[in-house]
Motif scaffolding. Structure first.
Motif, mmCIF file in Angstrom:
data_model
loop_
_atom_site.group_PDB
_atom_site.id
_atom_site.type_symbol
_atom_site.label_atom_id
_atom_site.label_comp_id
_atom_site.label_asym_id
_atom_site.label_seq_id
_atom_site.Cartn_x
_atom_site.Cartn_y
_atom_site.Cartn_z
ATOM 1 N N TYR A 105 -14.934 -8.419 13.760
ATOM 2 C CA TYR A 105 -15.205 -7.703 12.804
ATOM 3 C C TYR A 105 -15.823 -6.588 12.319
ATOM 4 N N CYS A 106 -15.284 -6.059 13.764
ATOM 5 C CA CYS A 106 -16.148 -4.073 13.695
ATOM 6 C C CYS A 106 -14.965 -3.078 14.411
ATOM 7 N N GLN A 163 -26.975 5.105 20.331
ATOM 8 C CA GLN A 163 -25.636 3.769 19.921
ATOM 9 C C GLN A 163 -24.566 4.028 19.709
ATOM 10 N N ARG A 209 -27.685 -6.787 20.174
ATOM 11 C CA ARG A 209 -27.572 -8.378 19.659
ATOM 12 C C ARG A 209 -26.289 -9.144 20.512
ATOM 13 N N GLU A 260 -24.929 -11.778 18.743
ATOM 14 C CA GLU A 260 -24.488 -11.643 17.426
ATOM 15 C C GLU A 260 -24.628 -12.746 16.996
ATOM 16 N N MET A 305 -24.930 -11.023 12.717
ATOM 17 C CA MET A 305 -24.770 -10.365 12.125
ATOM 18 C C MET A 305 -25.315 -11.993 11.455
ATOM 19 N N PRO A 346 -26.618 -7.732 6.519
ATOM 20 C CA PRO A 346 -25.507 -8.930 6.226
ATOM 21 C C PRO A 346 -24.172 -8.675 7.288
ATOM 22 N N TYR A 347 -23.559 -9.492 7.406
ATOM 23 C CA TYR A 347 -21.518 -8.855 7.669
ATOM 24 C C TYR A 347 -21.185 -8.438 6.652
ATOM 25 N N ILE A 348 -20.270 -7.734 7.276
ATOM 26 C CA ILE A 348 -19.099 -6.759 5.880
ATOM 27 C C ILE A 348 -18.636 -6.678 6.369
ATOM 28 N N LEU A 394 -18.518 0.646 10.680
ATOM 29 C CA LEU A 394 -18.244 -0.031 11.206
ATOM 30 C C LEU A 394 -17.762 -1.349 10.750
ATOM 31 N N TYR A 395 -18.245 -0.938 8.953
ATOM 32 C CA TYR A 395 -18.167 -2.152 7.728
ATOM 33 C C TYR A 395 -18.053 -0.798 6.776
HETATM 34 N N1 5AD Z 1 -20.563 -6.232 9.636
HETATM 35 C C1 5AD Z 1 -21.858 -6.137 9.822
HETATM 36 N N2 5AD Z 1 -22.626 -5.438 10.990
HETATM 37 C C2 5AD Z 1 -21.543 -5.205 12.728
HETATM 38 N N3 5AD Z 1 -21.512 -4.968 13.016
HETATM 39 C C3 5AD Z 1 -19.925 -4.401 13.641
HETATM 40 N N4 5AD Z 1 -19.364 -4.806 12.778
HETATM 41 C C4 5AD Z 1 -20.359 -4.753 11.592
HETATM 42 C C5 5AD Z 1 -19.665 -5.755 10.118
HETATM 43 N N5 5AD Z 1 -18.250 -5.678 10.207
HETATM 44 C C6 5AD Z 1 -23.111 -4.402 13.434
HETATM 45 C C7 5AD Z 1 -22.527 -5.522 14.760
HETATM 46 C C8 5AD Z 1 -22.908 -4.338 16.444
HETATM 47 C C9 5AD Z 1 -23.652 -3.583 16.205
HETATM 48 C C10 5AD Z 1 -24.163 -2.360 16.011
HETATM 49 O O1 5AD Z 1 -23.254 -3.103 14.389
HETATM 50 O O2 5AD Z 1 -24.145 -6.241 15.325
HETATM 51 O O3 5AD Z 1 -23.778 -5.010 17.120
#
Ligand code: 5AD
Ligand code: SF4
Ligand code: FES
Length: 363
Positions: free
Chosen positions: A67-68, A105, A161, A163, A204, A234-236, A316-317
């Motif tokens: 996801y990252c 971080q 996390r 996750e 997430m 939120p996951y993005i 990251l997103y």
């Molecule tokens: N969307 C949201 N959070 C994310 N992280 C990494 N990729 C994404 C994403 N696409 C978060 C993870 C990680 C933190 C540093 O960033 O939870 O632990």
């Protein structure tokens, strides 16, 4: 439904079904959940919001989470590491502006030189600030020895996390190998606790394949592991990641945001004395996302102190906020925002997790 929510909110303990009920509250009913969370927050942790000045030390990462945006496999990412002098300048800024604490971080790395470099930085920050700046690390899974060295150098909180807390779901978001092993990550959380850190974890929210039942389990996971701090958001989606191909399964962003806000509120009701962060990802969807999170239970915020020239690279997103602003702009902006949300900034205080104090008896 309204009666059911009201009666659940009056309980002292919560089953998975109760949590699912609260997390499923619609636009009208979620107001009841938010009001209860606000009440619990004010009663147990008060309206103070504590700062953790965020230094995104490096986007180099040895891992490949699907996801990252800064995963090792993303060859489009431009890699950087902040210099020692720049870290110290940021730390000095935090110290002079009474931020109380820093978070360092970075992507996950190992190696003797790297461990030493971080250890040295921690010691220098401690020295520069007469021991006054608190230090939280968010540097991934490491050996007990590394965790201990960084702890002895002066870091006292650590965020890792999980996750997703469901071991069956974990492989959907991570390559199936030793570097991305659910049990290994869980062990790392135990190691952190053993060494003596205040331990934070998080998840997430709104990932493809994830259900509200999974999220209820995430909350129970935090409770079962007696976690001191939580950061979740939120996951993005990010275009240059394998997860992107599942984007058609995602909830619309606004719904993902409100689901995340409900997670924060329900967690506050469930674990009354822990620290909860209003995360940057909340702001990526809603321009006042972090303020909303503070209102319903969060009490920690991480003003970005990463030198501006690197910020675009710690992506990251998509739509990550504050990439054009510098430390001073973020400080001013946040101050105004927190006051608007009815919060008071805990300047010059560490703002440690009350839960940690309650569980260990340490001051
Ligand atoms: N969307 C949201 N959070 C994310 N992280 C990494 N990729 C994404 C994403 N696409 C978060 C993870 C990680 C933190 C540093 O960033 O939870 O632990
Ligand atoms: Fe690396 Fe963390 Fe991103 Fe995973 S989530 S690829 S460990 S920076
Ligand atoms: Fe960074 Fe508002 S907090 S611009």
């Amino acid at each position: 439904m309204s009666d059911r929510i009201k009666s659940v909110l009056d309980q002292d303990t919560f089953s998975k079904t109760d949590l699912v009920t609260l997390l499923s509250a619609d636009e009208e009913l979620r107001k009841l959940v938010f009001a209860k969370a606000e009440e619990v927050k004010n009663l147990f942790v008060g309206n103070k919001v504590y700062y953790r000045g965020l230094i995104e030390f490096s986007n180099l990462c040895g891992k490949n989470c699907y996801y990252c945006g800064i995963r090792a496999g993303n060859k489009n990412a431009h890699r950087y590491e902040v210099t020692e002098q720049e870290v110290l300048d940021a730390a000095r800024y935090a110290y002079e502006n009474q931020f109380g604490s820093l978070v360092i971080q970075a992507g996950e790395r190992s190696g003797v030189q790297y461990v030493k470099r971080i250890e040295r930085l921690i010691k220098m920050i401690k020295q520069m600030s007469n021991g006054e700046l608190g230090i939280t690390l968010s540097l991934g899974e490491q050996s007990e020895e590394t965790y201990r060295r960084w702890f002895e150098a002066g870091a006292h909180r650590y965020l890792l996390r999980i996750e997703v807390s469901n071991p069956d779901l974990y492989p959907k978001y991570h390559p199936n190998n030793k570097a991305h092993d659910y049990n290994e990550r869980l062990e790392a959380l135990y190691r952190l606790r053993k060494v003596g850190y205040q331990v934070g974890t998080g998840v997430m929210i709104g990932l493809p394949f994830q259900t509200v039942e999974d999220l209820a389990d995430d909350l129970l996971f935090f409770q079962k592991h007696d976690i001191d701090m939580v950061g979740m958001g939120p996951y993005i989606e990010h275009e240059n990641t394998p997860m992107y191909e599942h984007r058609h399964l995602l909830l619309p962003k606004t719904e993902r945001f409100y689901l995340s806000l409900k997670m924060v509120a329900v967690l506050r009701i469930l674990m009354k004395d822990i620290n909860i962060a209003a995360t940057t990802a909340m702001q990526a969807i809603d321009p006042v996302g972090r303020e909303k999170a503070i209102k319903v239970g969060a009490n920690i915020i991480m003003p970005n102190l990463t030198p501006t020239k690197y910020r675009d690279d710690y992506l990251l997103y998509e739509d990550k906020p504050c990439t054009d602003e510098d430390a001073e702009e973020c400080k001013r902006c946040l101050e105004a925002r927190i006051h608007m949300a009815g919060g008071e900034i805990g300047y010059g205080e560490w703002g440690d997790s009350k839960h940690f104090k309650n569980r260990t008896g340490k001051p």
